[in-house]
Design a protein around this motif. Structure first.
Motif, mmCIF file in Angstrom:
data_model
loop_
_atom_site.group_PDB
_atom_site.id
_atom_site.type_symbol
_atom_site.label_atom_id
_atom_site.label_comp_id
_atom_site.label_asym_id
_atom_site.label_seq_id
_atom_site.Cartn_x
_atom_site.Cartn_y
_atom_site.Cartn_z
ATOM 1 N N GLU A 475 0.860 -1.181 0.000
ATOM 2 C CA GLU A 475 0.000 0.000 0.000
ATOM 3 C C GLU A 475 0.897 1.231 0.000
ATOM 4 N N THR A 476 0.753 2.070 -1.032
ATOM 5 C CA THR A 476 1.596 3.269 -1.147
ATOM 6 C C THR A 476 0.796 4.543 -1.407
ATOM 7 N N ARG A 477 -0.490 4.417 -1.717
ATOM 8 C CA ARG A 477 -1.263 5.591 -2.147
ATOM 9 C C ARG A 477 -2.177 6.088 -1.025
ATOM 10 N N THR A 478 -1.633 6.234 0.163
ATOM 11 C CA THR A 478 -2.456 6.676 1.293
ATOM 12 C C THR A 478 -2.873 8.131 1.162
ATOM 13 N N SER A 479 -2.049 8.948 0.549
ATOM 14 C CA SER A 479 -2.388 10.345 0.273
ATOM 15 C C SER A 479 -1.435 10.862 -0.789
ATOM 16 N N ALA A 480 -1.685 12.066 -1.241
ATOM 17 C CA ALA A 480 -0.852 12.632 -2.307
ATOM 18 C C ALA A 480 0.578 12.859 -1.817
ATOM 19 N N PRO A 481 1.562 12.561 -2.656
ATOM 20 C CA PRO A 481 2.963 12.838 -2.292
ATOM 21 C C PRO A 481 3.382 14.263 -2.603
ATOM 22 N N VAL A 482 2.436 15.059 -3.119
ATOM 23 C CA VAL A 482 2.738 16.410 -3.595
ATOM 24 C C VAL A 482 1.645 17.370 -3.122
#
Length: 532
Positions: A475-482
């Motif tokens: 799981e890597t898309r917990t929130s925006a990285p930007v």
């Protein structure tokens, strides 16, 4: 104004109609004096497993409300502030072109709905498919591992939350939340979301709700274009002049950019155009699955199968003593399943999903660890994206390079051993899975922090660290990285006419907060510009 009565307590076997009786008693009035009564909130108090209670708040309208509150002399009887008022004075600037919204997730959808209701006739651009066609593409991916990189769990009408659980919980206190929930109900969502403490719609129902909101926008003069990708922004004198969509140039005065947290190519295009952005923290980890019955028993004790109780959820947090990082459960899906959520070829991402009834055998939740700019290589604002891509590519390879997911039993994970046989918990992920060492597709500080946290979570939920619980990566898309930086008017600090909105812009974390942000941006535009 109305009267709000809090802390109306019912035993688990008391009838919900008793809420009104107890509210009147708190107010020291007769029920007949009440003109309008509705339940505002319902929550479960399961702190004492042998004595579970329901706690309610009610909204009441009647004559002499101020006097009634004073007479009651009870801290639970208060005057309720007015709800969201969507009436405001429109701006005076001439709008040469209708407003354009990029992204049909919660932020874009509700910005578009409000603008359509106010007569602004927005044009909504969505790179993915309509929710009906999108469903077909996703099912094809889940059953045959055939990925549509433009329309998937991340991209398409409704946004990423449509194929998750439709969770409507939020920590923000904003009267716009009431408007959003009411519009969901008008579009076909269950009326109970208006008062449930942890409301959710479920993917199966949310798909129809999203479609109905789209049709409402169109009926009010708005336009929605699917399979339409924002490719470029044309800038003149630091202002938006037009946008390029599928090769077509469309003139534009104001652009609400609500792209979702996985629109990596959009971020890259904005960066190349000089739009100011900054890197932001998020979290990465795995999904863990347990029998839903086990979670119910832990939370509800002898009442685990009571007809008034839905599938139990949980929320767990731990701060690693070794790494100092937060480890926590995220997007917990009772009675749900783990789903493939990739949006790029050669990269593997997972998510959790529940339908409205939450009646599947397993409970699942992400167990994630905080990461931030100090963990990313370089100071480029897009470095968090490359961080995600790196580990998603490792997970893809580890699973067999065919969108099968790497899985490991908790007992084996704690022993640094690759699993060889499934126990009592069956993995729900499709299209398939492969036994693997999950430490090979995540940073050591993440897997070490999870190993440290699991025994601690066992103290809170008996069986949480059971040997045969299933862990699936990653799981890597917990929130925006930007974050696309904006000013007090919610406009980009570097490009006039660009209004970043929602989770993908870095200003929200879930369906409701994203929708609220979309409403705020739409309001600001309408307060500046008059209708065409």
């Amino acid at each position: 104004m109305a009267i709000k009565v809090n802390n109306i307590v019912l035993d688990i076997d008391e009838n919900i109609e008793d809420v009104k009786i107890k509210a009147a008693k708190k107010m020291r009035i007769d029920q007949s004096e009440i003109k309008v009564f509705k339940i505002a909130k319902e929550s479960i108090d399961a702190r004492k497993k042998n004595n579970i209670k329901f706690n309610y708040a009610a909204i009441i309208e009647m004559d002499n409300e101020i006097k009634i509150v004073a007479k009651a002399n009870d801290k639970d009887v208060i005057l309720e502030p007015v709800k969201y008022d969507s009436e405001f004075e429109f701006g005076t600037k001439k709008m040469n072109h209708r407003p354009i919204i990029v992204g049909m997730g919660p932020a874009g959808m509700f910005a578009g709905l409000l603008m359509a209701q106010k007569g602004y006739k927005p044009l909504i651009i969505e790179r993915g498919e309509s929710v009906e066609r999108r469903t077909n593409s996703i099912v094809k991916f889940w059953t045959r591992a055939v990925l549509n990189a433009e329309s998937n769990v991340q991209f398409g009408e409704g946004g990423a939350g449509t194929f998750s659980d439709g969770k409507l919980t939020t920590r923000i206190k904003d009267t716009r939340c009431d408007y959003i929930l009411e519009e969901f109900v008008k579009a076909g969502a269950p009326e109970e979301i208006l008062y449930m403490g942890k409301p959710h719609i479920g993917t199966d129902i949310l798909k129809s709700v999203v479609k109905n909101i789209r049709e409402s926008i169109i009926s009010l003069g708005g336009e929605v274009r699917f399979n339409s990708k924002l490719e470029d922004i044309i800038i003149k004198d630091k202002k938006i002049k037009s946008i390029i969509v599928n090769g077509e140039e469309i003139p534009c005065d104001s652009l609400i950019l609500a792209p979702g947290h996985s629109s990596r190519d959009t971020y890259e295009m904005l960066y190349e155009k000089g739009v100011f952005m900054s890197s932001k923290p998020f979290a990465v980890g795995v999904r863990i699955e347990h029998p839903q019955g086990m979670i119910n028993e832990n939370q509800y004790g002898k009442y685990a199968s009571h007809e008034r109780l839905q599938a139990a959820d949980y929320k767990l947090t731990y701060n690693s003593e070794k790494s100092g990082r937060a480890v926590y459960s995220f997007c917990m899906c009772p009675g749900g399943e783990v789903v493939a959520a990739a949006s790029e070829q050669g990269h593997l991402v997972i998510n959790g999903m529940s339908k409205y009834k939450r009646d599947k055998a397993n409970a699942n939740s992400a167990i994630v660890v905080s990461v931030g700019p100090k963990d990313f290589q370089g100071d480029n604002p897009l470095s968090g994206i490359e961080f995600q891509r790196h580990y998603e590519a490792l997970a893809y390879t580890l699973g067999g390079s065919n969108f099968n997911a790497p899985v490991q039993l908790v007992g084996d994970f704690l022993k640094d051993k690759v699993s060889s046989v499934i126990g009592g918990v069956k993995p729900s992920y499709t299209p398939g899975y492969k036994f693997a060492d999950l430490t090979k597709c995540l940073p050591n500080y993440v897997t070490d922090s999870i190993k440290e946290a699991l025994p601690k979570f066992e103290y809170k939920i008996n069986g949480f660290a059971r040997e045969d619980a299933i862990m699936t990566g990653i799981e890597t898309r917990t929130s925006a990285p930007v974050r696309i930086d904006r000013n007090d008017n919610l406009q980009s600090i570097s490009l006039e006419g660009l209004y970043p909105a929602g989770e993908g812009a870095g200003y929200a974390g879930g369906i409701i907060s994203a929708a609220v942000d979309g409403l705020k941006v739409a309001e600001n535009i309408m307060k500046e510009w008059k209708q065409i």
